[in-house]
Scaffold this active site. Structure first.
Site, mmCIF file in Angstrom:
data_model
loop_
_atom_site.group_PDB
_atom_site.id
_atom_site.type_symbol
_atom_site.label_atom_id
_atom_site.label_comp_id
_atom_site.label_asym_id
_atom_site.label_seq_id
_atom_site.Cartn_x
_atom_site.Cartn_y
_atom_site.Cartn_z
ATOM 1 N N LYS A 80 0.880 -1.173 0.000
ATOM 2 C CA LYS A 80 0.000 0.000 0.000
ATOM 3 C C LYS A 80 0.912 1.217 0.000
ATOM 4 C CE LYS A 80 -1.964 3.069 1.884
ATOM 5 N NZ LYS A 80 -1.827 4.495 1.479
ATOM 6 N N GLU A 107 9.176 0.943 11.241
ATOM 7 C CA GLU A 107 10.273 1.888 10.969
ATOM 8 C C GLU A 107 9.654 3.267 11.061
ATOM 9 O OE1 GLU A 107 13.417 1.081 10.472
ATOM 10 O OE2 GLU A 107 13.036 -1.069 10.533
ATOM 11 N N CYS A 146 13.559 10.368 7.546
ATOM 12 C CA CYS A 146 13.357 9.879 8.916
ATOM 13 C C CYS A 146 14.565 10.175 9.791
ATOM 14 C CB CYS A 146 13.050 8.387 8.906
ATOM 15 S SG CYS A 146 14.310 7.388 8.112
ATOM 16 N N GLU A 166 8.846 15.896 15.601
ATOM 17 C CA GLU A 166 9.326 15.692 14.230
ATOM 18 C C GLU A 166 8.575 16.639 13.297
ATOM 19 O OE1 GLU A 166 8.389 11.970 12.209
ATOM 20 O OE2 GLU A 166 10.457 11.901 11.506
HETATM 21 P P1 NDP Z 1 2.222 8.254 7.748
HETATM 22 O O1 NDP Z 1 2.343 7.567 9.031
HETATM 23 O O2 NDP Z 1 1.222 9.331 7.617
HETATM 24 O O3 NDP Z 1 1.879 7.231 6.563
HETATM 25 C C1 NDP Z 1 2.680 6.119 6.266
HETATM 26 C C2 NDP Z 1 1.850 5.122 5.489
HETATM 27 O O4 NDP Z 1 0.799 4.647 6.328
HETATM 28 C C3 NDP Z 1 1.165 5.704 4.256
HETATM 29 O O5 NDP Z 1 1.092 4.713 3.254
HETATM 30 C C4 NDP Z 1 -0.218 6.017 4.789
HETATM 31 O O6 NDP Z 1 -1.183 6.103 3.786
HETATM 32 C C5 NDP Z 1 -0.452 4.813 5.678
HETATM 33 N N1 NDP Z 1 -1.473 5.000 6.699
HETATM 34 C C6 NDP Z 1 -1.984 6.154 7.204
HETATM 35 N N2 NDP Z 1 -2.946 5.886 8.134
HETATM 36 C C7 NDP Z 1 -3.031 4.541 8.217
HETATM 37 C C8 NDP Z 1 -3.815 3.654 9.001
HETATM 38 N N3 NDP Z 1 -4.721 4.094 9.893
HETATM 39 N N4 NDP Z 1 -3.640 2.328 8.843
HETATM 40 C C9 NDP Z 1 -2.727 1.845 7.968
HETATM 41 N N5 NDP Z 1 -1.963 2.642 7.189
HETATM 42 C C10 NDP Z 1 -2.107 3.969 7.313
HETATM 43 O O7 NDP Z 1 3.680 8.733 7.402
HETATM 44 P P2 NDP Z 1 4.115 9.658 6.221
HETATM 45 O O8 NDP Z 1 3.700 9.084 4.908
HETATM 46 O O9 NDP Z 1 3.678 11.030 6.577
HETATM 47 O O10 NDP Z 1 5.714 9.535 6.277
HETATM 48 C C11 NDP Z 1 6.470 10.299 7.090
HETATM 49 C C12 NDP Z 1 6.883 9.536 8.338
HETATM 50 O O11 NDP Z 1 7.577 8.353 7.995
HETATM 51 C C13 NDP Z 1 7.838 10.317 9.201
HETATM 52 O O12 NDP Z 1 7.449 10.218 10.550
HETATM 53 C C14 NDP Z 1 9.182 9.619 8.996
HETATM 54 O O13 NDP Z 1 10.073 9.785 10.046
HETATM 55 C C15 NDP Z 1 8.746 8.207 8.804
HETATM 56 N N6 NDP Z 1 9.771 7.450 8.092
HETATM 57 C C16 NDP Z 1 10.523 6.532 8.776
HETATM 58 C C17 NDP Z 1 11.554 5.846 8.151
HETATM 59 C C18 NDP Z 1 12.384 4.824 8.875
HETATM 60 O O14 NDP Z 1 13.046 4.030 8.212
HETATM 61 N N7 NDP Z 1 12.389 4.790 10.201
HETATM 62 C C19 NDP Z 1 11.871 6.098 6.737
HETATM 63 C C20 NDP Z 1 11.019 7.076 6.122
HETATM 64 C C21 NDP Z 1 10.006 7.719 6.787
HETATM 65 P P3 NDP Z 1 -1.652 7.575 3.263
HETATM 66 O O15 NDP Z 1 -0.438 8.200 2.716
HETATM 67 O O16 NDP Z 1 -2.647 7.265 2.251
HETATM 68 O O17 NDP Z 1 -2.189 8.300 4.460
#
Ligand code: NDP
Length: 501
Positions: free
Chosen positions: A183, A258, A292, A391
């Protein structure tokens, strides 16, 4: 029909989900727009997948799970290598899609896509090399473990590095015999769909790899909650990660998280200040701070604060912010209006908590509809300030002073996050003893973060559980089966000490 990109018109047609080896508009046939962050204009309509589509994708993955598990590892490896070759062949198109959809400037998107085959090759090489172990037990018995795939794995991907983060979890999952449902983030689905096309061309059987596009709260939540999903790899915010972990817990899925970070870049008094400035700028400006591991807490030793800040502002003056497709751009836009509003709000919060030292506004000469912000630095930041603890996910750094290691370590560790740290200096004993005291999943000394397939990546504390990449990632995509064979005639059962059971 496969996706088509018209770069000059900045348009993408035929974005469809990929389920059971076929393209699909989704059960509801509803769509949502995805935009070019450089202009705010719509580039494509993407299918809004829902629980019905997730059901279909998980069922497709489940149907072929056993066959894929027992496909020879060497065959799975060959398919991953064929996919790596396909990615290389289509690298230019993939990079343009990624740049258009996510706001990476084109040269960076090309670099990132160019690296994708490294992950596919790494896991192709390991497919027939990782396994269980033999265990010495009392008696004439042979005892050993088998590493087995989990079954159907779900991969929920964020928008900041869409294709890289997809690949880094899908490659081990497939290599180790799992079937996958991805997804992608709603803001950046396009490269995942192109990747699906290449998976099919590489010869993977239908159903082994599926992509359901849609909103997190609909398709994402339905996928995490699906009882036939045995493993979930979630990369995203800590807040959403906790929700996903709870959904997975209801059917006892194995969950790798992650999550977010608030990483320190630490400048020691003996650091080469030009190098330190370079690492600091990479740390909080790479991908416009949407990383991240972004080094958004700049711990600068009080003895070098003034010269460091002078050099930092000169370096930021030279940073070219603009349209990702323009020659020479070094920093593109934020990914979306939502992210733009969030970063602007944090800049306002920063103005009330600390001193605005650099930036804080909108760069000149950029498209009026694009989501651009200047690199921004706050000084005189107390460690408890919101801009030092939360963040932001934008190019906003907080400079925090320190005088000795006890003060430094206490301040760095005073965070709910524990993802990563960069240490800059010359006295290696001092650097290493500090590295040991920091509560983080990774430390880079005199360098900036570089993601690699062979080194483990992940967080301590609320930055996550499990590890992506490296041999450590094997545990995230396998489960252990213990097998014991008694080589003697069967006698009355006894426990290990010889007592009757
Ligand atoms: P989100 O948590 O908003 O979304 C991540 C994914 O989860 C997206 O595909 C999103 O879909 C989906 N999602 C959202 N709500 C739900 C739910 N209720 N149930 C299941 N899936 C859901 O993160 P961001 O996309 O905003 O990414 C940024 C974040 O990712 C930052 O906090 C960053 O630090 C972290 N990150 C961590 C990394 C690591 O390796 N530790 C690497 C890269 C990023 P949709 O977009 O459609 O809402």
């Amino acid at each position: 029909m496969s996706l088509t990109l018209d770069t000059s018109a900045r348009r993408v047609e035929h974005a469809q989900m990929f389920i059971a080896g076929a393209w699909s508009a989704g059960a509801s046939r509803a769509t949502f727009p995805t935009v070019d962050p450089n202009t705010g204009e719509t580039i494509a309509q993407v299918p809004r997948g829902d629980a019905t589509d997730v059901d279909r994708a998980v069922a497709a993955a489940r149907r072929v799970a056993v066959e894929w598990q027992f496909t020879d590892a060497i065959v799975r490896a060959g398919l991953l290598r064929a996919l790596a070759a396909k990615v290389t062949e289509h690298a230019d198109e993939l990079a343009r899609l990624e740049a258009l959809d996510s706001g990476h400037y084109l040269a960076k998107a090309q670099e990132l896509v160019g690296a994708i085959p490294l992950w596919l090759d790494y896991w192709a090489s390991l497919a027939d090399k990782v396994g269980g172990r033999q265990i010495e037990v009392p008696g004439n018995k042979l005892s050993f473990t088998i590493l087995e795939p989990l079954g159907v794995t779900a991969h929920i991907v964020p928008w900041n590095y869409p294709l890289l983060i997809l690949t880094r979890s899908v490659a081990p999952a497939l290599a180790l015999g799992n079937t996958c449902v991805v997804k992608p983030a709603e803001d950046t689905s396009l490269s995942a769909l192109k990747f699906a096309e290449l998976v099919a061309e590489a010869g993977f059987p239908g159903g082994v790899f599926n992509v359901v596009t849609g909103y997190g709260g609909e398709a994402g939540a339905a996928l995490a909650a699906h009882p036939d999903v045995a493993g979930i790899t979630f990369t995203g915010s800590t807040e959403t990660g906790k929700q996903v972990a709870k959904l997975g817990a209801d059917h006892v899925a194995q969950v790798n998280l992650e999550l977010g970070g608030k990483s320190p870049t630490v400048v020691f008094p003996d650091a080469d200040l030009d190098e330190a400035v370079e690492a600091a700028v990479q740390g909080f400006c790479s991908h416009t701070g949407q990383v991240c591991v972004a080094g958004t807490r700049l711990f600068v030793h009080r003895d070098v604060r003034e010269p460091f800040l002078r050099k930092l502002s000169m370096r930021l003056d030279a940073t070219r912010v603009g349209d990702g497709f323009a020659e020479g751009t070094q920093m593109g836009p934020l990914v979306s209006q939502r992210q733009y509003d969030r970063v602007r709000e944090y800049i306002e919060i920063g103005k009330s908590e600390a001193t605005l030292y650099y930036g804080g506004g909108r760069p000149e000469g950029v498209h009026a509809g694009g989501y651009f912000v200047e690199p921004t630095v706050f000084t005189d930041v107390v460690n408890t300030a919101r801009i030092a603890q939360e963040e932001i996910f934008g190019p906003v750094a907080s400079v925090i002073g320190w005088s000795d290691e006890d003060e430094l370590v206490e301040k760095v560790n005073d965070s709910i996050y524990g993802l990563f740290a960069v240490l800059l200096g010359r006295d290696i004993t001092r650097l290493l003893s500090t590295a040991r005291r920091l509560q983080v999943g990774g430390v880079m000394i005199n360098d900036w973060f570089g993601e690699l397939p062979m080194t483990p990546h992940g967080g301590h504390k609320q930055s996550g559980t499990g590890r992506e990449e490296g041999l450590e990632a094997v545990h995230g995509y396998t489960q252990v089966k213990h097998v014991a064979i008694n080589l003697d005639p069967l006698r009355p059962a006894t426990d290990w000490a010889g007592a009757p059971l």
